[in-house]
Design a protein around this motif. Structure first.
Motif, PDB file in Angstrom:
ATOM      1  N   PHE A   9      -9.755 -12.515  -3.080  1.00 16.56           N
ATOM      2  CA  PHE A   9     -10.228 -11.365  -2.746  1.00 16.56           C
ATOM      3  C   PHE A   9      -9.383 -10.496  -3.716  1.00 16.56           C
ATOM      4  N   ALA A  10      -7.994 -11.385  -4.891  1.00 15.03           N
ATOM      5  CA  ALA A  10      -7.788 -10.486  -5.860  1.00 15.03           C
ATOM      6  C   ALA A  10      -8.353 -10.299  -6.974  1.00 15.03           C
ATOM      7  N   GLU A  11      -8.893 -11.629  -7.074  1.00 18.36           N
ATOM      8  CA  GLU A  11     -10.302 -12.271  -8.598  1.00 18.36           C
ATOM      9  C   GLU A  11     -10.784 -11.482  -8.707  1.00 18.36           C
ATOM     10  N   LEU A  12     -11.821 -11.258  -6.908  1.00 12.25           N
ATOM     11  CA  LEU A  12     -12.891 -10.699  -7.125  1.00 12.25           C
ATOM     12  C   LEU A  12     -13.115  -8.527  -7.458  1.00 12.25           C
ATOM     13  N   GLU A  13     -11.945  -8.129  -6.743  1.00 15.23           N
ATOM     14  CA  GLU A  13     -10.745  -7.297  -7.331  1.00 15.23           C
ATOM     15  C   GLU A  13     -10.121  -6.871  -8.769  1.00 15.23           C
ATOM     16  N   ILE A  14     -10.238  -8.131  -8.990  1.00 13.57           N
ATOM     17  CA  ILE A  14     -10.344  -7.812 -10.735  1.00 13.57           C
ATOM     18  C   ILE A  14     -11.866  -7.801 -11.702  1.00 13.57           C
ATOM     19  N   LYS A  15     -12.549  -8.679 -10.954  1.00 11.70           N
ATOM     20  CA  LYS A  15     -13.898  -8.330 -11.427  1.00 11.70           C
ATOM     21  C   LYS A  15     -14.027  -7.018 -11.528  1.00 11.70           C
ATOM     22  N   ARG A  16     -13.996  -7.065 -10.137  1.00 13.83           N
ATOM     23  CA  ARG A  16     -15.167  -5.603 -10.032  1.00 13.83           C
ATOM     24  C   ARG A  16     -14.412  -4.241 -10.646  1.00 13.83           C
ATOM     25  N   LYS A  17     -12.957  -4.208 -10.987  1.00 11.37           N
ATOM     26  CA  LYS A  17     -12.303  -3.143 -12.127  1.00 11.37           C
ATOM     27  C   LYS A  17     -12.597  -3.780 -13.630  1.00 11.37           C
ATOM     28  N   ASP A  67       5.864  -1.562   7.935  1.00 15.72           N
ATOM     29  CA  ASP A  67       6.478  -2.151   6.545  1.00 15.72           C
ATOM     30  C   ASP A  67       6.057  -3.350   5.843  1.00 15.72           C
ATOM     31  N   ARG A  68       5.129  -3.469   6.613  1.00 10.94           N
ATOM     32  CA  ARG A  68       3.950  -4.851   6.485  1.00 10.94           C
ATOM     33  C   ARG A  68       2.394  -4.048   5.665  1.00 10.94           C
ATOM     34  N   LEU A  69       2.213  -3.152   5.824  1.00  9.08           N
ATOM     35  CA  LEU A  69       1.443  -2.994   5.109  1.00  9.08           C
ATOM     36  C   LEU A  69       1.817  -2.139   4.198  1.00  9.08           C
ATOM     37  N   LEU A  70       2.809  -1.729   3.359  1.00 11.45           N
ATOM     38  CA  LEU A  70       3.254  -1.761   2.181  1.00 11.45           C
ATOM     39  C   LEU A  70       4.411  -2.862   1.775  1.00 11.45           C
ATOM     40  N   ARG A  71       4.063  -3.590   2.073  1.00  3.70           N
ATOM     41  CA  ARG A  71       4.922  -5.023   1.345  1.00  3.70           C
ATOM     42  C   ARG A  71       4.566  -4.603   0.405  1.00  3.70           C
ATOM     43  N   PRO A  72       5.398  -5.624  -1.030  1.00  7.16           N
ATOM     44  CA  PRO A  72       5.106  -5.526  -2.026  1.00  7.16           C
ATOM     45  C   PRO A  72       4.376  -6.700  -1.918  1.00  7.16           C
ATOM     46  N   GLY A  73       3.773  -6.186  -3.138  1.00  7.49           N
ATOM     47  CA  GLY A  73       2.214  -6.960  -3.313  1.00  7.49           C
ATOM     48  C   GLY A  73       1.115  -6.629  -2.332  1.00  7.49           C
ATOM     49  N   ALA A  74       1.109  -5.338  -1.714  1.00  5.89           N
ATOM     50  CA  ALA A  74       0.706  -5.417  -0.793  1.00  5.89           C
ATOM     51  C   ALA A  74      -0.914  -4.212  -0.957  1.00  5.89           C
ATOM     52  N   SER A  75      -1.108  -3.902  -2.748  1.00  6.75           N
ATOM     53  CA  SER A  75      -2.481  -4.382  -2.293  1.00  6.75           C
ATOM     54  C   SER A  75      -3.101  -5.260  -2.947  1.00  6.75           C
ATOM     55  N   TYR A  76      -2.505  -6.444  -3.220  1.00 10.46           N
ATOM     56  CA  TYR A  76      -3.635  -7.803  -3.011  1.00 10.46           C
ATOM     57  C   TYR A  76      -3.502  -8.120  -1.389  1.00 10.46           C
ATOM     58  N   PHE A  77      -2.697  -7.483  -0.620  1.00  7.92           N
ATOM     59  CA  PHE A  77      -2.233  -7.818   0.004  1.00  7.92           C
ATOM     60  C   PHE A  77      -3.908  -7.718   1.438  1.00  7.92           C
ATOM     61  N   ASN A  78      -3.453  -6.196   0.815  1.00  6.20           N
ATOM     62  CA  ASN A  78      -4.660  -5.618   1.647  1.00  6.20           C
ATOM     63  C   ASN A  78      -5.965  -5.616   1.584  1.00  6.20           C
ATOM     64  N   LEU A  79      -6.208  -6.339   0.103  1.00  2.00           N
ATOM     65  CA  LEU A  79      -8.196  -6.591  -0.208  1.00  2.00           C
ATOM     66  C   LEU A  79      -8.522  -7.559   1.218  1.00  2.00           C
ATOM     67  N   ASN A  80      -7.926  -8.294   1.636  1.00  2.00           N
ATOM     68  CA  ASN A  80      -8.736  -8.977   3.102  1.00  2.00           C
ATOM     69  C   ASN A  80      -8.333  -7.754   4.048  1.00  2.00           C
ATOM     70  N   PRO A  81      -9.421  -6.994   4.544  1.00  2.00           N
ATOM     71  CA  PRO A  81      -9.578  -6.147   5.537  1.00  2.00           C
ATOM     72  C   PRO A  81      -9.417  -6.835   7.348  1.00  2.00           C
ATOM     73  N   PHE A  82      -9.097  -7.968   7.408  1.00  3.30           N
ATOM     74  CA  PHE A  82      -9.281  -8.958   8.368  1.00  3.30           C
ATOM     75  C   PHE A  82      -7.621  -9.127   8.995  1.00  3.30           C
ATOM     76  N   GLU A  83      -6.689  -8.851   7.490  1.00  2.00           N
ATOM     77  CA  GLU A  83      -5.303  -9.837   6.964  1.00  2.00           C
ATOM     78  C   GLU A  83      -5.036  -7.833   7.703  1.00  2.00           C
ATOM     79  N   VAL A  84      -5.252  -6.792   7.010  1.00  2.83           N
ATOM     80  CA  VAL A  84      -4.872  -5.468   7.311  1.00  2.83           C
ATOM     81  C   VAL A  84      -5.220  -5.253   8.733  1.00  2.83           C
TER      82      VAL A  84
END
Length: 251
Positions: free
Chosen positions: A168-176, A42-59
């Motif tokens: 992390f989210a800003e970096l991911e957006i720029k990467r995309k 549930d923690r790993l798939l919670r709403p907004g996980a696509s951004y939460f999980n960008l931080n590997p330490f958090e995952v």
């Protein structure tokens, strides 16, 4: 050591906040590390996980300064908890959770990826620390108590967490965006390459047809010239005047 006016210095407050922050992080990691399989999924798939999980330490719920051995042990423990084989009643979600854990672990195994992630975490902490200093500086200038919400370790932790996630989210957006731009450039280059190849093909076919029909064009021209010559000769003969006949004179 106190600053002018008897207020504690910003630097000392900041150091204390960081110490409290790391203590709080350790406590949260210890608490979360005993979550059940379902709770971890549930923690790993919670709403907004696509951004939460960008931080590997958090995952992986591990300190950013953890050693390689600590990283491996944490990965093994967490991957077992969320593995589809252990959660056969929820295979689809557990597979997605496992993939998130596996991706985070592989990112941290790669030195460059780990350094980038660590830089983002440090940048988030430094950003919040800077904001705290600026807030206290303004409060001091206004003659007000140097109390900010980030003095509370939990509020400080949340501020760092939010800022880190934002980075992390800003970096991911720029990467995309770079990826989309590169894809567009590759597509455009491919289209130009195909167009150039088609142009060469058309020119070769035209040249080939031109060569193959050369003899026919020459024969046609010669035939045309021959017919024209005969026609001209015939026309000239039709206009020849007959010789004049001399009349005989009688004596």
């Amino acid at each position: 050591m106190a600053a002018a006016g008897g207020e504690p210095s910003t630097e000392i407050v900041s150091d204390e906040l960081f110490q409290n922050f790391y203590t709080e992080v350790k406590q949260i990691e210890k608490r979360d590390s005993v979550l059940t399989s379902k709770q971890q999924i549930d923690r790993l798939l919670r709403p907004g996980a696509s951004y939460f999980n960008l931080n590997p330490f958090e995952v992986l719920q591990i300190d950013a300064e953890a050693t390689d051995d600590e990283l491996k042990k944490r990965f093994r423990a967490l991957s077992i908890l969320v593995h589809p084989d252990k959660n056969q009643d929820d295979p689809i979600r557990s597979q997605k959770a496992f993939e998130a854990v596996d991706k985070a672990y592989k990112n941290l195994l790669e030195p460059d990826q780990r350094k980038r992630a660590l830089d983002v975490v440090h940048a988030g902490q430094e950003y919040v620390e800077h904001n705290v200093k600026e807030k206290k500086k303004q409060l001091k200038k206004d003659g007000k108590p140097l109390d900010v919400e980030e003095d509370d370790p939990e509020m400080f932790r949340q501020a760092v967490y939010k800022q880190t996630m934002k980075l992390f989210a800003e970096l991911e957006i720029k990467r995309k965006e770079r990826e989309a731009k590169d894809m567009h450039e590759r597509k455009r280059a491919r289209e130009e390459e195909i167009e150039a190849a088609e142009k060469v093909k058309r020119e070769r076919e035209w040249q080939k047809n031109f060569e193959e029909t050369r003899d026919g064009r020459v024969d046609s021209w010669r035939t045309f010239q021959a017919k024209g010559k005969k026609s001209k000769e015939k026309k000239n003969r039709s206009f020849l005047k007959p010789p004049k006949v001399k009349m005989e004179q009688r004596e």
